[in-house]
Scaffold this motif. Structure first.
Motif, PDB file in Angstrom:
ATOM      1  N   ARG A 247       0.837  -1.209   0.000  1.00  0.00           N
ATOM      2  CA  ARG A 247       0.000   0.000   0.000  1.00  0.00           C
ATOM      3  C   ARG A 247       0.869   1.255   0.000  1.00  0.00           C
ATOM      4  O   ARG A 247       0.606   2.200  -0.760  1.00  0.00           O
ATOM      5  CB  ARG A 247      -0.926  -0.005   1.216  1.00  0.00           C
ATOM      6  CG  ARG A 247      -1.897  -1.172   1.231  1.00  0.00           C
ATOM      7  CD  ARG A 247      -2.890  -1.086   2.370  1.00  0.00           C
ATOM      8  NE  ARG A 247      -3.655  -2.324   2.466  1.00  0.00           N
ATOM      9  CZ  ARG A 247      -4.678  -2.625   1.678  1.00  0.00           C
ATOM     10  NH1 ARG A 247      -5.060  -1.773   0.748  1.00  0.00           N
ATOM     11  NH2 ARG A 247      -5.325  -3.771   1.833  1.00  0.00           N
ATOM     12  N   GLU A 248       1.871   1.280   0.851  1.00  0.00           N
ATOM     13  CA  GLU A 248       2.777   2.433   0.871  1.00  0.00           C
ATOM     14  C   GLU A 248       3.541   2.535  -0.440  1.00  0.00           C
ATOM     15  O   GLU A 248       3.777   3.625  -0.958  1.00  0.00           O
ATOM     16  CB  GLU A 248       3.738   2.322   2.050  1.00  0.00           C
ATOM     17  CG  GLU A 248       3.074   2.486   3.404  1.00  0.00           C
ATOM     18  CD  GLU A 248       4.060   2.347   4.554  1.00  0.00           C
ATOM     19  OE1 GLU A 248       5.260   2.101   4.278  1.00  0.00           O
ATOM     20  OE2 GLU A 248       3.645   2.493   5.707  1.00  0.00           O
ATOM     21  N   GLY A 249       3.946   1.377  -0.965  1.00  0.00           N
ATOM     22  CA  GLY A 249       4.669   1.387  -2.229  1.00  0.00           C
ATOM     23  C   GLY A 249       3.830   1.935  -3.366  1.00  0.00           C
ATOM     24  O   GLY A 249       4.311   2.741  -4.176  1.00  0.00           O
ATOM     25  N   ALA A 250       2.569   1.508  -3.451  1.00  0.00           N
ATOM     26  CA  ALA A 250       1.695   1.986  -4.528  1.00  0.00           C
ATOM     27  C   ALA A 250       1.455   3.487  -4.409  1.00  0.00           C
ATOM     28  O   ALA A 250       1.446   4.210  -5.413  1.00  0.00           O
ATOM     29  CB  ALA A 250       0.373   1.225  -4.495  1.00  0.00           C
ATOM     30  N   GLU A 251       1.272   3.962  -3.177  1.00  0.00           N
ATOM     31  CA  GLU A 251       1.060   5.401  -2.986  1.00  0.00           C
ATOM     32  C   GLU A 251       2.313   6.178  -3.375  1.00  0.00           C
ATOM     33  O   GLU A 251       2.237   7.215  -4.056  1.00  0.00           O
ATOM     34  CB  GLU A 251       0.705   5.695  -1.526  1.00  0.00           C
ATOM     35  CG  GLU A 251       0.503   7.174  -1.255  1.00  0.00           C
ATOM     36  CD  GLU A 251       0.259   7.469   0.216  1.00  0.00           C
ATOM     37  OE1 GLU A 251       0.364   8.657   0.585  1.00  0.00           O
ATOM     38  OE2 GLU A 251      -0.023   6.532   0.978  1.00  0.00           O
ATOM     39  N   ARG A 252       3.448   5.669  -2.968  1.00  0.00           N
ATOM     40  CA  ARG A 252       4.713   6.353  -3.272  1.00  0.00           C
ATOM     41  C   ARG A 252       4.949   6.404  -4.782  1.00  0.00           C
ATOM     42  O   ARG A 252       5.300   7.452  -5.339  1.00  0.00           O
ATOM     43  CB  ARG A 252       5.840   5.605  -2.567  1.00  0.00           C
ATOM     44  CG  ARG A 252       7.188   6.302  -2.579  1.00  0.00           C
ATOM     45  CD  ARG A 252       8.188   5.554  -1.703  1.00  0.00           C
ATOM     46  NE  ARG A 252       8.323   4.164  -2.110  1.00  0.00           N
ATOM     47  CZ  ARG A 252       7.981   3.121  -1.348  1.00  0.00           C
ATOM     48  NH1 ARG A 252       7.487   3.307  -0.141  1.00  0.00           N
ATOM     49  NH2 ARG A 252       8.142   1.883  -1.785  1.00  0.00           N
ATOM     50  N   ALA A 253       4.758   5.258  -5.467  1.00  0.00           N
ATOM     51  CA  ALA A 253       4.971   5.217  -6.914  1.00  0.00           C
ATOM     52  C   ALA A 253       3.980   6.121  -7.644  1.00  0.00           C
ATOM     53  O   ALA A 253       4.328   6.747  -8.662  1.00  0.00           O
ATOM     54  CB  ALA A 253       4.867   3.781  -7.414  1.00  0.00           C
ATOM     55  N   SER A 254       2.747   6.213  -7.135  1.00  0.00           N
ATOM     56  CA  SER A 254       1.764   7.111  -7.755  1.00  0.00           C
ATOM     57  C   SER A 254       2.198   8.560  -7.636  1.00  0.00           C
ATOM     58  O   SER A 254       2.018   9.359  -8.568  1.00  0.00           O
ATOM     59  CB  SER A 254       0.397   6.908  -7.098  1.00  0.00           C
ATOM     60  OG  SER A 254      -0.094   5.604  -7.335  1.00  0.00           O
TER      61      SER A 254
END
Length: 302
Positions: free
Chosen positions: A277-284
């Motif tokens: 979840r943190e990774g997806a938010e960061r990449a977005s």
């Protein structure tokens, strides 16, 4: 705030496991206030209030070296694409009060305390309140692109024989500088370098596959790209495995393939890797940062 949360989480994960394997990533993140960040030139107009002049100067210094062209004077106000204005008022309140503390009232010949009593001592309390409001207007159409309150409060107590660690003037000066810095944080895109811990869990994998996965985790210390190639080669034998999907997402993020990273992180979430979840938010956010940089370049060319 969200950005701080996931960067802090990554930092804690790294520092909490000194020997943990990590991947280091560098990326550009967007400004928190997108439209205001696209202005090419701004003037910092006069600020009202008791510390208005100080905040005006602090903002000019804070925005130095950013994507904005800073223009001053009457000519600057007339020609700048955007104008920064607002007000700041400072209140300082000092009051006295008493506090009860235990003190020795009787000692023997060797200085050992024989009797303690509750005694009243005189103390002071200082409260500094700063209320700043900042807004940015696009001069071409009068649209307000940014309007934010920036409150600050400092409360300190000291008693007889002591003094506060900082003077009133020092506190106010530091607060004004911090307010200007927070404005820069809202308006200026930023490049961050950060470390994210790879996922190491191998539960459910065959012994041979788990051993190879662990060896690739160790390999990240000396050859991150080699570890990523190894994980890519494992996809056929461990499809849908959460640790593999998360690590592949992190590899894609490190390479700057942010759309691919988002997709892999989302797959990792569905497989049970909550770190995704943190990774997806960061990449977005990295996608948004790249798009904003392209938009600023396009507007300059236009």
């Amino acid at each position: 705030m969200k950005r701080k949360a996931w960067l802090l989480a990554g930092a804690l994960a790294w520092t909490g496991f000194a020997q943990a394997e990590v991947l280091e990533v560098t990326g550009e993140f967007p400004a928190n206030h997108r439209e205001a960040s696209f202005l090419e030139s701004v003037s910092v107009d006069r600020f009202g209030g008791s510390d208005g002049a100080a905040l005006q100067i602090a903002i000019e210094r804070a925005l130095g070296g950013s994507q904005f062209e800073l223009l001053g004077g009457r000519a600057g106000r007339d020609t700048a694409e955007g104008s920064i204005s607002g007000s700041v008022n400072t209140g300082v309140d000092e009051s006295s009060f008493t506090r009860k503390e235990k003190q020795c009232v009787s000692k023997d010949a060797k200085g050992k305390c024989l009797k303690e009593e509750q005694v009243e001592i005189r103390c002071k309390r200082r409260i500094i309140d700063i209320k700043a409001d900042i807004r940015i207007v696009r001069n071409t159409d009068g649209r307000i692109l940014y309007s934010q309150p920036k409150p600050f409060r400092d409360e300190v107590e000291w008693c007889r024989g002591d003094n506060p660690s900082r003077t009133t003037e020092d506190v106010i000066e530091g607060a004004i500088r911090d307010i200007a810095g927070s404005l820069r944080g809202d308006l200026v895109p930023h490049v961050d370098t950060y470390k994210i811990r790879v996922r190491e869990g191998t539960k459910g994998l065959s012994k041979e596959t788990a051993n190879r996965f662990k060896e690739l985790v160790k390999l990240t210390k000396r050859d991150a790209q080699g570890a990523c190639r190894g994980w890519e080669a494992m996809q056929a034998e461990a499809p849908g495995y959460p640790s593999l999907l998360f690590n592949l997402g992190l590899c894609a993020e490190q390479r700057g393939e942010y759309e691919k990273a988002v997709a892999l992180y989302q797959d990792a979430i569905r497989a049970g890797a909550n770190e995704g979840r943190e990774g997806a938010e960061r990449a977005s956010r990295l996608i948004a940062g790249r798009e904003d940089a392209q938009e600023r370049a396009k507007r300059r060319r236009g």
